[in-house]
Scaffold this motif. Structure first.
Motif, PDB file in Angstrom:
ATOM      1  N   ARG A 143      73.192   0.816 -23.936  1.00 34.57           N
ATOM      2  CA  ARG A 143      73.726   0.184 -25.150  1.00 34.57           C
ATOM      3  C   ARG A 143      74.226  -1.219 -24.804  1.00 34.57           C
ATOM      4  N   LEU A 144      73.300  -2.174 -24.874  1.00 32.57           N
ATOM      5  CA  LEU A 144      73.641  -3.549 -24.477  1.00 32.57           C
ATOM      6  C   LEU A 144      74.768  -4.114 -25.328  1.00 32.57           C
ATOM      7  N   ASP A 145      74.860  -3.670 -26.578  1.00 32.71           N
ATOM      8  CA  ASP A 145      75.889  -4.234 -27.469  1.00 32.71           C
ATOM      9  C   ASP A 145      77.300  -3.846 -27.032  1.00 32.71           C
ATOM     10  N   TYR A 156      70.176  -2.638 -28.585  1.00 33.20           N
ATOM     11  CA  TYR A 156      71.115  -3.757 -28.701  1.00 33.20           C
ATOM     12  C   TYR A 156      71.541  -3.775 -30.164  1.00 33.20           C
ATOM     13  N   TYR A 182      77.146  -5.656 -31.693  1.00 35.74           N
ATOM     14  CA  TYR A 182      76.673  -7.041 -31.530  1.00 35.74           C
ATOM     15  C   TYR A 182      76.860  -7.815 -32.826  1.00 35.74           C
ATOM     16  N   ARG A 232      69.327 -11.763 -29.926  1.00 31.83           N
ATOM     17  CA  ARG A 232      69.320 -10.307 -29.712  1.00 31.83           C
ATOM     18  C   ARG A 232      67.881  -9.825 -29.472  1.00 31.83           C
TER      19      ARG A 232
END
Ligand code: NAP
Length: 541
Positions: A54-56, A83, A92, A99
């Motif tokens: 979960r990049l966010d 993301y 995000y 993104r």
């Protein structure tokens, strides 16, 4: 009982389509890249198949600096990169172009899956312009945090997602009641027949079963957290529970579904017990908690033969009598059903195994501690005081009367004590009366209220002084195993019988009804030996 809305049995056509097993995906939710990479390794150690990055959730995420760290080869697990923007429930908040570029970079770095929201899918496809790496699967997702739309609307959503060129469809909705999940199962089954890979989950406590039972309907994957408290969505189970408690690897189209219907139901140890018991005899079934508001609606919706039997607890035991097509005569007399079994003709038959479980536990407790006549019940002729007039109270009162005891009912709501007293032909008392009730020696006491149950472990239904009048004390409460009532009764010299013993025995009765197999007592007791251990894993809702 089936209605147009009911969940149909998995069709032979769907079952015949060979599909890979449903994958277990662990969300990696760390704030720092190296920690996230470590979560991948931890997920692999748990036996998961995929990890969702979960990049966010990363603090100060810089794609070119951080992605090579998180996606470093060799990776312990395939990576699903997400993301998620705020507008779709993620964290995000920045520019969408950046993104999408980060997601493209993740693809270049070898991510096995990338998740893109339906609303951004066309734009992402244009940016990709046909250059998606072959080994990367694109998941196009839609999240509804308010409700679960109709089956028709869900089918339209699947078509919309497919039209973007998605490799895998993902739909997550929200349950306002457990019957909402049936529509997701219908969509999963439909996609399975059409060979459309789909992830279909229903969020929150009432949607919990979607996360465990989706392999039955051919879902591509389901999410399980690394540990409790690290969920990425409401009511997500842990990966360890999915794998070890619910035996998710064994769930397929033919797996029968059983479970405990209640509200609340998260505290129940029945899933631990029954899943292990099923596994120990190779019975192809799974046992889940069903958080149910409306019993009749639940039974009408999950009416297929796949939903083969139910345990029933607070507050549905009495309504269950009315919802069954047939009720065992003793359960009807008691007015409470704790076990429902679907017969091959589809009819639901109700039983009460609480009564046998509790009474046999008390009889054996007395036999083990006192000289008794082996030809009659040790309850015969004894004064038997039941505290409580609910489902368990009725079961104990009927059972004791059946065995020849003289039964007295004491209850907080005196009118209910009188009502049950009238039914079984015994006097009624208030709880205040009970404090000074001592007509004879050798009385038996059975608490059937929740007083003293975890977390209220310091509460007790009767003073220690009053307990001195009893020779035998039983407590239906089984969390903790030794309640304050039992501890004080033992200190007064009474024979004590734990509610855990009743729990084990009523579950043995249910096992026989569910499987049609005789219970192996020793095996069952071995399984239950860990249940009074506070560290025993609990099903989580
Ligand atoms: P139920 O039908 O809801 O009945 C609850 C009974 O407890 C009613 O008589 C109620 O009195 C009384 N009560 C509740 N809170 C009380 C309080 N604070 N003070 C005094 N009385 C109170 O529930 P049930 O299904 O009979 O279950 C009762 C208990 O037995 C639960 O703790 C349950 O976990 C346990 N149980 C154990 C097993 C086992 O296998 N060991 C099996 C079944 C049940 P009113 O009439 O005044 O409301």
């Amino acid at each position: 009982m089936a209605t147009a809305m009911s969940v149909s049995a998995v069709s032979p056509a769907a079952a015949a389509v060979a599909r890979p097993r449903t994958l277990v995906c662990v969300p990696a939710t760390a704030r720092a890249p190296r920690e996230m990479a470590a979560e991948l390794a931890a997920a692999a150690a748990l036996g998961a198949d995929v990890a969702e990055l979960r990049l966010d959730l990363l603090a100060g995420f810089a794609p070119r600096r951080d992605l090579p760290i998180i996606l470093a080869e060799p990776r312990p697990l395939p990576a699903l990169v997400t993301y998620r923007p705020k507008w779709e429930g993620g964290e995000y908040e920045g520019d969408d172009e950046r993104r999408l570029e980060a997601l493209m970079l993740a693809m270049e770095l070898g991510a096995e899956y990338v998740d893109i929201e339906l609303k951004a899918a066309d734009k992402f496809m244009r940016l990709l312009s046909g250059k998606k790496p072959e080994n990367c699967k694109l998941i196009v997702s839609s999240h509804n945090y308010e409700n679960t739309p109709s089956a028709e609307e869900l089918a339209d959503l699947v078509a919309q997602i497919q039209a973007t060129g998605a490799d895998i469809v993902k739909i997550a909705t929200t349950a306002t009641e457990i019957v909402d999940v049936a529509r997701m199962f219908q969509i999963l089954a439909h996609c399975q027949e059409k060979q459309v890979p789909i992830i279909g989950l229903v969020m929150n406590e009432r949607g919990f079963i979607s996360r465990v039972l989706c392999p039955k309907y051919g879902a591509y994957l389901t999410f399980g957290s690394l540990e409790k408290g690290r969920e990425s969505a409401p009511a997500q189970p842990t990966a360890a529970d999915l794998i070890n408690l619910y035996n998710i690897r064994q769930i397929g189209p033919d797996t029968k579904v059983f479970g405990i219907i209640g509200k609340p139901v998260g505290h129940s140890k029945s899933p631990i017990l029954h899943n292990e018991a099923f596994r120990s005899v190779g019975f192809n079934a799974v046992y889940v908690p069903f958080l149910v508001d409306d019993l009749a609606k639940f039974l009408n919706t999950y009416s297929s033969p796949d939903f083969a039997g139910f345990s029933c607890t607070i507050p549905h035991k009495e309504a269950a009598v009315r919802c069954c097509d047939e009720v065992d005569p003793i359960a009807r007399d008691i007015g409470a059903v704790n076990t429902m079994v679907r017969r091959p003709d589809g009819k639901l038959v109700g039983y009460n195994t609480d009564y046998v479980g509790a009474i046999s536990a008390i009889e054996d407790g007395i036999r083990a501690s006192q000289q008794t006549d082996p030809t009659t019940s040790p309850l015969a002729g004894r004064l038997f005081v039941v505290i409580g007039a609910g489902g368990a109270g009725k079961a104990l009162a009927y059972g004791a009367k059946e065995k020849g005891a003289r039964v007295v009912i004491a209850n907080r709501t005196f009118a209910r004590a009188q009502e049950l007293g009238n039914l079984i032909g015994g006097p009624a008392l208030t709880l205040a009366d009970l404090e000074n009730y001592h007509p004879e020696e050798g009385m038996i006491l059975a608490n059937t209220t929740a007083i003293g149950m975890h977390p209220n472990v310091n509460e007790t239904p009767l003073s220690k002084q009053a307990l001195k009048s009893y020779a035998v004390v039983f407590d239906a409460v089984y969390t903790p195993k030794e309640t304050r009532l039992l501890r004080e009764a033992a200190e007064c010299g009474a024979t004590v019988v734990s509610g855990l013993e009743m729990f084990i025995r009523q579950a043995m009765g249910q096992f026989e009804h569910f499987t049609g197999m005789p219970v192996d007592n020793e095996n069952f007791r071995a399984i239950t030996s860990s249940l009074d251990n506070p560290n025993t894993m609990k099903p989580r809702l």
